[in-house]
Design a protein around this motif. Sequence first.
Motif, PDB file in Angstrom:
ATOM      1  N   GLY A 418       0.787  -1.229   0.000  1.00  0.00           N
ATOM      2  CA  GLY A 418       0.000   0.000   0.000  1.00  0.00           C
ATOM      3  C   GLY A 418       0.811   1.266   0.000  1.00  0.00           C
ATOM      4  O   GLY A 418       0.369   2.294  -0.498  1.00  0.00           O
ATOM      5  N   PRO A 420       5.205   2.810   0.878  1.00  0.00           N
ATOM      6  CA  PRO A 420       6.547   2.391   1.279  1.00  0.00           C
ATOM      7  C   PRO A 420       6.550   2.071   2.772  1.00  0.00           C
ATOM      8  O   PRO A 420       5.910   2.765   3.558  1.00  0.00           O
ATOM      9  CB  PRO A 420       7.396   3.641   0.995  1.00  0.00           C
ATOM     10  CG  PRO A 420       6.611   4.448   0.007  1.00  0.00           C
ATOM     11  CD  PRO A 420       5.172   4.162   0.318  1.00  0.00           C
ATOM     12  N   ASP A 442       7.551  -7.331   1.090  1.00  0.00           N
ATOM     13  CA  ASP A 442       7.085  -5.964   0.824  1.00  0.00           C
ATOM     14  C   ASP A 442       6.683  -5.924  -0.639  1.00  0.00           C
ATOM     15  O   ASP A 442       7.529  -5.950  -1.521  1.00  0.00           O
ATOM     16  CB  ASP A 442       8.225  -4.985   1.135  1.00  0.00           C
ATOM     17  CG  ASP A 442       7.881  -3.542   0.767  1.00  0.00           C
ATOM     18  OD1 ASP A 442       6.748  -3.269   0.326  1.00  0.00           O
ATOM     19  OD2 ASP A 442       8.775  -2.681   0.914  1.00  0.00           O
ATOM     20  N   THR A 443       5.377  -5.910  -0.884  1.00  0.00           N
ATOM     21  CA  THR A 443       4.871  -6.044  -2.254  1.00  0.00           C
ATOM     22  C   THR A 443       4.471  -4.687  -2.811  1.00  0.00           C
ATOM     23  O   THR A 443       3.590  -4.028  -2.268  1.00  0.00           O
ATOM     24  CB  THR A 443       3.642  -6.973  -2.281  1.00  0.00           C
ATOM     25  OG1 THR A 443       2.600  -6.374  -1.502  1.00  0.00           O
ATOM     26  CG2 THR A 443       3.955  -8.344  -1.723  1.00  0.00           C
ATOM     27  N   GLN A 446      -0.153  -1.840  -7.872  1.00  0.00           N
ATOM     28  CA  GLN A 446      -1.189  -0.805  -8.013  1.00  0.00           C
ATOM     29  C   GLN A 446      -2.516  -1.435  -8.441  1.00  0.00           C
ATOM     30  O   GLN A 446      -2.528  -2.535  -9.001  1.00  0.00           O
ATOM     31  CB  GLN A 446      -0.792   0.181  -9.117  1.00  0.00           C
ATOM     32  CG  GLN A 446       0.594   0.737  -8.991  1.00  0.00           C
ATOM     33  CD  GLN A 446       0.945   1.637 -10.146  1.00  0.00           C
ATOM     34  OE1 GLN A 446       0.865   1.231 -11.305  1.00  0.00           O
ATOM     35  NE2 GLN A 446       1.357   2.861  -9.861  1.00  0.00           N
ATOM     36  N   THR A 447      -3.597  -0.678  -8.241  1.00  0.00           N
ATOM     37  CA  THR A 447      -4.901  -1.106  -8.758  1.00  0.00           C
ATOM     38  C   THR A 447      -4.755  -1.475 -10.239  1.00  0.00           C
ATOM     39  O   THR A 447      -5.316  -2.466 -10.719  1.00  0.00           O
ATOM     40  CB  THR A 447      -5.921   0.052  -8.621  1.00  0.00           C
ATOM     41  OG1 THR A 447      -5.942   0.471  -7.260  1.00  0.00           O
ATOM     42  CG2 THR A 447      -7.310  -0.374  -9.052  1.00  0.00           C
ATOM     43  N   ASP A 531       5.213   6.442  -9.895  1.00  0.00           N
ATOM     44  CA  ASP A 531       6.025   6.400  -8.678  1.00  0.00           C
ATOM     45  C   ASP A 531       7.484   6.680  -8.998  1.00  0.00           C
ATOM     46  O   ASP A 531       7.976   6.311 -10.067  1.00  0.00           O
ATOM     47  CB  ASP A 531       5.928   5.008  -8.023  1.00  0.00           C
ATOM     48  CG  ASP A 531       4.586   4.805  -7.354  1.00  0.00           C
ATOM     49  OD1 ASP A 531       4.260   5.605  -6.460  1.00  0.00           O
ATOM     50  OD2 ASP A 531       3.856   3.878  -7.739  1.00  0.00           O
ATOM     51  N   ARG A 546       4.918   8.925  -4.771  1.00  0.00           N
ATOM     52  CA  ARG A 546       4.283   9.397  -6.006  1.00  0.00           C
ATOM     53  C   ARG A 546       5.047  10.576  -6.610  1.00  0.00           C
ATOM     54  O   ARG A 546       5.594  11.410  -5.893  1.00  0.00           O
ATOM     55  CB  ARG A 546       2.849   9.843  -5.726  1.00  0.00           C
ATOM     56  CG  ARG A 546       1.933   8.773  -5.165  1.00  0.00           C
ATOM     57  CD  ARG A 546       1.666   7.652  -6.115  1.00  0.00           C
ATOM     58  NE  ARG A 546       1.151   8.101  -7.392  1.00  0.00           N
ATOM     59  CZ  ARG A 546       0.923   7.287  -8.426  1.00  0.00           C
ATOM     60  NH1 ARG A 546       1.167   5.988  -8.323  1.00  0.00           N
ATOM     61  NH2 ARG A 546       0.451   7.761  -9.547  1.00  0.00           N
TER      62      ARG A 546
HETATM   63  C1  WTA Z   1       1.878   2.816  -3.441  1.00  0.00           C
HETATM   64  C2  WTA Z   1      -2.430  -0.721  -3.857  1.00  0.00           C
HETATM   65  C3  WTA Z   1       5.769   1.492  -1.844  1.00  0.00           C
HETATM   66  C4  WTA Z   1       2.476   3.310  -4.749  1.00  0.00           C
HETATM   67  C5  WTA Z   1      -1.984  -2.158  -4.136  1.00  0.00           C
HETATM   68  C6  WTA Z   1       1.488   2.826  -5.781  1.00  0.00           C
HETATM   69  C7  WTA Z   1       3.602   1.237  -2.538  1.00  0.00           C
HETATM   70  C8  WTA Z   1       0.183   3.026  -5.055  1.00  0.00           C
HETATM   71  C9  WTA Z   1       3.643  -0.131  -2.206  1.00  0.00           C
HETATM   72  C10 WTA Z   1      -0.907   2.130  -5.574  1.00  0.00           C
HETATM   73  C11 WTA Z   1       4.847  -0.656  -1.636  1.00  0.00           C
HETATM   74  C12 WTA Z   1       1.697   0.333  -3.048  1.00  0.00           C
HETATM   75  N1  WTA Z   1       5.884   0.196  -1.484  1.00  0.00           N
HETATM   76  N2  WTA Z   1       4.672   2.040  -2.363  1.00  0.00           N
HETATM   77  N3  WTA Z   1       4.974  -1.923  -1.252  1.00  0.00           N
HETATM   78  N4  WTA Z   1       2.444  -0.664  -2.530  1.00  0.00           N
HETATM   79  N5  WTA Z   1       2.377   1.490  -3.044  1.00  0.00           N
HETATM   80  O1  WTA Z   1      -3.709   1.570  -6.521  1.00  0.00           O
HETATM   81  O2  WTA Z   1       2.548   4.710  -4.721  1.00  0.00           O
HETATM   82  O3  WTA Z   1      -4.318   1.619  -4.058  1.00  0.00           O
HETATM   83  O4  WTA Z   1       1.516   3.547  -6.985  1.00  0.00           O
HETATM   84  O5  WTA Z   1      -2.849  -0.148  -5.037  1.00  0.00           O
HETATM   85  O6  WTA Z   1       0.479   2.730  -3.676  1.00  0.00           O
HETATM   86  O7  WTA Z   1      -2.056   2.213  -4.761  1.00  0.00           O
HETATM   87  P1  WTA Z   1      -3.333   1.354  -5.109  1.00  0.00           P
END
Ligand code: WTA
Length: 679
Positions: A418, A420, A442-443, A446-447, A531, A546
């Motif tokens: 979600g 960093p 640590d995954t 994005q949507t 990102d 972002r």
């Molecule tokens: C951020 C969520 C760093 C990132 C699954 C991305 C992360 C946005 C990470 C997508 C992570 C998600 N490390 N940043 N492990 N996971 N992000 O669409 O900025 O709700 O572009 O999807 O969350 O958010 P979304």
Amino acid sequence: MADKGEGVYVPPDHIRENSHVSSIEQYHKMYKESVENPEAFWGKIAHDFYWKTQCTGKFWEYNYDVRQGDIFIKWMEGATTNVCYNCLDHNIDKGLGDSVAFYWEGNYPGDASQITYNQLLKEVCKCANVLINKGVKKGDRVAIYMPMIVELVVAMLACARIGAVHSIVFGGFSADSLAGRILDSKSSVLITADGVYRGEKLLNLKEISDTAIQECLEAGFTVSSCIVVRHLGESREPGAGGDTEHHPPKRPCIKLQTNWHNDRDCWWHDLMADASDQFEPVWLDAEDPLFMLYTSGSTGKPKGVLHTQAGYMLYAATTTKYVFDYKPGEVYWCTADIGWITGHSYITYGPMLNGATSVIFEGMPIWPDAGRMWEIVDKYKVSKFYTAPTAIRTLMKFGEDYVKKHSRKSLKVLGTVGEPINPEAWLWYYNVIGDKRCCIVDTYWQTETGGHVLTPLPGATPAKPGSATLPFFGQVPAVVNENGEELDGPCEGYLVLKQPWPGQMRTVYGDHQRFERTYFQKFPGYYCTGDGCTRDKDGYYWITGRTDDMMNVSGHLLSTAEIESALIEHSAVAEAAVVAYPHSIKGECVYCFVTLKEGKMFNDALVGELKVKVRQKIGPIAVPEYIQNAPGLPKTRSGKIMRRVLRKIAKNQQDLGDVSTMADSSVVEVLFQNRPKNV
Ligand code: WTA
């Protein structure tokens, strides 16, 4: 605290030895095949699924370059399948019918139930018949606004079974947000519940739905059916499911006050009681839509991210299998809400496609106390656990005692997603929650990506706290500079992806041009993630956040423009600018600068009204932490608000960098003086 790059955590032997990918060499070998010969790699994986007809055309095909024509991404042309069939019938055929698909754990401890694959199939078929009776056909959109209850999974799989496109709206969004999404997707059926408790807070979902439906009507769109699950209502046995001896608080049984529209509203249980539990799936083309899910857009209006059948299915299933190293018989738990992509891919589709047994949790991590999550882990012997950095930071605040009270012996893999994750939170997760014997994954994704993009694999990848490490199979990341030139070796820049993977979004619903503009225009030939990142000497990626006008509050992406337009709707506000401000638990929070109209007073009452405005327009997650009076905003001579300067003012950093393009620098002084007292 470990600094960035400090410390490497190799997979412990007990995890490595039994894992699907048990060395970094094996990862590299599989990775190489996945990107050099995607057809062979994904083709083998596709054998594990049921296809009504096989792929007859090109296995994959795409154009990533706007200069060459329209952007498109296609996988498995000619194949037909049904994702719901693969989640249920196919697993039942393999002998999993009596396995538990979901343990449901309610908000109130002791309020719990479970459902097997066989039972779930019957419920899904009934619901499919209900939807058909309501006139829903293949390709129609169905809006779902529900709490974390099993009926939510039933509803989404029923849509998938008939080829309808589900559009789930997170239960924490406001009536306005729900209405906007119903209108954009033109969903004439809405499925909701009477209400839900989150901790001690009651959410009257039916009332919010009524308001949203009314707003749609005023905009000229009719929601013809609203199907309501009775989750709190009076027909339930009082305290049903309660384990009173150990857990005094029980789900209250209450009748919520709502207006009932006989021509439109119907109770879920009434419709389900009369429906047949048989339903032959509708066979769908590989590229037919499966679902849409709205995500914040930098211009303010949320985008309906559209995912399709075959590719999403392969990607959600494969990432679940490898990233959590899921093996039959294990219990898996992802704490996300299904209203977000994490819940779509890693509560419903990914785990079910692996025949997994999962936990669905309705409540919150710190209610009734901060040990709730570990109590649930012990209760169900959860071995794979997936949560967000913001939850970890919240629990850290409550200290180790709440954790140590529970054994957590079953845990093996601990995931995060979600935003960093800061190294302190990573280390706390590893040392305290995982007792130094679990793997942290640590995954990053994005949507839009449908599934994991950068991630360690538990048995293979040495982890570094704060890094999402290396690409998942099929992902070809690159780092580019402002001019779109690829950088080599250790570097910092924009994270882009060079070739499609099966789970990638295919379009923005109803606006393909916006899809092209948002993701493919800035760096032609690449998918732009939005990102920033650095890459270290070992090729590990570190997401820095972002690079567009979005912020990440508790793992939820919010658009500054959307919050600004909510603020501007207040009659006292002439102009508003919103920036992200660091927050110890949420990661980032919302900091607003508002310029008032002539003669309007800035005071606590106004600040309160502005917060209410944002809550109404978007939802509680977007409510500003700080609002400050801004008699003038720093702007360039061409009139563009200089957010870079505002971010510095918010943080009280006097060094503003280059301000030579600022039209009137005198405004800055005033803004420094006007900073809210509580920051
Ligand atoms: C951020 C969520 C760093 C990132 C699954 C991305 C992360 C946005 C990470 C997508 C992570 C998600 N490390 N940043 N492990 N996971 N992000 O669409 O900025 O709700 O572009 O999807 O969350 O958010 P979304």
